[in-house]
Enzyme design. Structure first.
Site, PDB file in Angstrom:
ATOM      1  N   HIS A   1       0.823  -1.221   0.000  1.00  0.00           N
ATOM      2  CA  HIS A   1       0.000   0.000   0.000  1.00  0.00           C
ATOM      3  C   HIS A   1       0.853   1.266   0.000  1.00  0.00           C
ATOM      4  O   HIS A   1       0.345   2.361  -0.263  1.00  0.00           O
ATOM      5  CB  HIS A   1      -0.931   0.000   1.217  1.00  0.00           C
TER       6      HIS A   1
ATOM      7  N   ASP B   1      -1.702   2.833  -4.319  1.00  0.00           N
ATOM      8  CA  ASP B   1      -2.930   3.323  -3.698  1.00  0.00           C
ATOM      9  C   ASP B   1      -4.098   2.763  -4.514  1.00  0.00           C
ATOM     10  O   ASP B   1      -3.897   2.000  -5.465  1.00  0.00           O
ATOM     11  CB  ASP B   1      -2.963   4.853  -3.632  1.00  0.00           C
TER      12      ASP B   1
END
Length: 637
Positions: free
Chosen positions: A610, A614
């Site tokens: 992450h 995104d």
């Protein structure tokens, strides 16, 4: 010559590691005995990764000379404070010597991580020698402009404390630096049950020889297993001969010789486990008449270092015998009464010191639970009003069956140990983002049939998946990246290199299809088959499994509809591919009326870092991937 920077010399030399010279000699008794009793401290090498890496140490015929390793830590003696000896590194596979073109640091200068210490002219180019440790340059042993400095020769000394600079004698030379590795470091390269080896050498009778050390055959390797000795003691060794097979954390690799000679003594027998990198494994000589002299001068003493753990366990058991449990689960009470065990002799693992059923069963299986004494009978009776019954014959037989409980300890291979460690690190340190989508396989299956019918080319679904993923990564470069923890930023990769998960008997391997976006599907198919065969045979070369920018794990051959894979660091993404399933969906016909249609769907689940992905990057990547599956012909462009 062109000036270039070599930030990761070990990783860039990975393809040549098998043929690198991992040779050293120690004619000094103390030095060789130190090398065998404690693994060589190369973990802090300035030219390698944080794990140990053994390089060329040289061949010595003078018993007064002491061997050195690149960046090996030296401990304070009467003459020198705690220091590090830097050696001339092997910066290319063919390099045997180099020139000190320029010293970027002067004696007394502060050295930060990443600072260029000096420029070294090799047989290929002039490279910058960077530091991976902080410290101070205490002494330059080889002045600027020195020519033909052999690989492994000490070139400088560094210290951690600036006050120690003055304690380094102005006339110190490389041969005067003394090794003195602490026993704490020796213990870090193996657990307490690993065998320690000591060697007794009569230096006065020892002829000229070479000590072969356990090499670091991959960047992550800090220990290895001797799978098989191809040569026996007394055998002639030619240049290029395979001396032994070494099982690393990645594969079983062949250790080739770059020197002629004779195998005089095997120090690590076949089947030896967890041999630390840098630990001597054999001795060779040039003259066959010296074989008997080496055998008579060198003797191995093996001892198992498990005395301390036994003492600790004993102390722990004594402590538990004095422990009284105020909380005992009902199931644990029944087991205690049934087997006549003393609750105070069993270690509790439940909350607030509660003795659980599992604790009692574990004690029964291990035989650690002791029988109740008269004092403990009152405690048990006070906790449980039911009077204890003497064990019957059936109870005794049941206890015997439980004590010989059916479980088996399976020893892990080096590969599985590394996999376990890295998967845990990945889940703990990498924030996983999961995104899933379904793709229709019907165009893909039709494309496969056309290739087979028209061109007699047979490819698998996985081959087409690799190509589709590679093209999607090329079209979405933000997804072909990784997270640089040191800089705290995203680094985009220049090439699209796909790691393919291959199951082997020793564990999961990830051979790499490099530049997959530039290759045809048929060439990818041939390369994947070749790499998979090598992986299962344990014959992968380091450059065939080290690196990669993205991974694919396909369980479509099993009844697995979908799953979430764990990211393989330092990569930032892995795609989990499930099996194809037929589903019924409404289809609008030419007449505008909806009709049921049967389609083959396949689930794709993206596990992404992450910090790199995104939601927008992940969604864009999956959108590009679905487009590739909807029109397979675009993959041919």
């Amino acid at each position: 010559m062109a000036l270039s920077r070599l930030r990761n010399p070990v990783i860039r030399r990975a393809p040549s590691l098998l043929r690198a010279r991992f040779l050293s000699l120690s004619s000094n008794h103390t030095s060789l005995d130190r090398g065998l009793n404690s693994s060589t401290d190369v973990a802090e090498s300035l030219l390698s990764r944080p794990a140990s890496f053994s390089m060329v140490n040289g061949i010595h015929h003078n018993p007064s000379k002491i061997k050195f390793q690149i960046g090996a830590r030296r401990y304070s003696s009467k003459e020198l404070p705690e220091h590090i000896v830097l050696q001339m590194p092997a910066l290319s596979p063919t390099m045997s010597q180099g020139n000190i073109a320029k010293w970027r640091k002067k004696e007394g200068d502060k050295i930060e991580v990443g600072d260029v210490i000096c420029e070294i002219e090799t047989d290929k180019a002039t490279l910058e020698f960077e530091s991976l440790e902080e410290g101070f340059l205490a002494k330059i042993l080889v002045p600027e402009g020195s020519k033909d400095v052999p690989v492994g020769q000490p070139i400088a000394i560094t210290v951690e404390d600036p006050d120690d600079i003055a304690n380094v004698p102005a006339t110190v030379s490389g041969s005067e630096a003394k090794d003195k590795t602490t026993t704490e470091q020796a213990s870090t390269h193996g657990d307490s049950k690993q065998e320690s080896r000591s060697v007794n050498i009569s230096t006065s009778e020892l002829p000229p020889h070479i000590v072969l050390e356990m090499p670091a055959l991959s960047p992550t390797m800090n220990q290895g297993n001797i799978a098989k000795w191809r040569k026996k003691e007394g055998d002639k060794i030619e240049v290029g001969d395979v001396i032994c097979e070494i099982e690393t954390d990645k594969a079983t690799l062949e250790f080739e010789s770059l020197e002629e000679g004779f195998l005089a003594k095997i120090l690590a027998p076949e089947g030896s486990k967890d041999v630390a990198v840098g630990q001597p494994i054999a001795i060779t000589v040039e003259d066959p008449n010296d074989l008997e002299a080496v055998k008579s001068s060198v003797s191995l003493d093996l001892s198992v270092k498990d005395e301390k753990p036994v003492q600790k366990n004993t102390a722990k058991e004594v402590k538990t015998q004095k422990t009284s449990h105020s909380r005992i689960s009902p199931a644990a009470k029944l087991l205690l009464v049934e087997h006549g065990l003393d609750a105070s002799s069993i270690m509790a693992s439940g909350p607030r010191g509660t003795l659980l059923k599992g604790d009692v069963l574990a004690a029964i299986q291990s035989g650690k639970g002791s029988a109740k004494v008269s004092g403990s009978k009152e405690k048990i009776s006070s906790l449980d009003p039911a009077p204890p019954h003497p064990p019957s014959a059936s109870t005794a037989s049941k206890s015997t069956v439980q004590q010989t409980a059916a479980y088996e300890d399976l020893p892990n291979s080096q590969i599985r140990k590394v996999i376990a460690t890295r998967l845990l690190e990945s889940k703990q340190s990498t924030p996983h983002l999961y995104l899933s989508t379904d793709v229709t396989l019907d165009p893909l299956l039709s494309f496969r049939k056309e290739l087979k019918a028209n061109y007699d080319v047979k490819v698998s679904v996985n081959d087409i998946v690799i190509k589709a993923v590679a093209v999607a990564l090329r079209n979405v470069p933000e997804a072909n990246a990784y997270w640089d923890a040191g800089k705290g930023e995203i680094v985009l990769c220049d090439s699209v290199d796909i790691s393919i998960a291959v199951a082997t008997e020793k564990g999961l391997m990830t051979p790499i299809v490099r530049n997959a976006d530039q290759k045809s599907i048929s060439s990818i198919s041939l390369e994947v088959k070749e790499l998979a065969e090598k992986a299962r045979a344990g014959k992968l070369k380091p450059n065939e499994f080290q690196g990669g920018t993205f991974s694919i794990s396909n369980l479509g051959m099993f009844p697995v509809d979908n799953f979430c894979a764990i990211i393989n660091p330092p990569q930032a993404g892995i795609l989990a591919v499930g099996r194809g399933n037929q589903v019924v969906e409404p289809v609008v016909g030419d007449d505008g009326i909806e009709k049921p249609g049967v389609f083959t769907k396949m689930n794709l689940t993206l596990s992404a870092d992450h910090r790199v992905f995104d939601g927008k990057v992940g969604g864009t990547f999956l959108k590009a991937l679905r487009s590739n599956f909807s029109d397979i012909r675009r993959l041919l462009l």
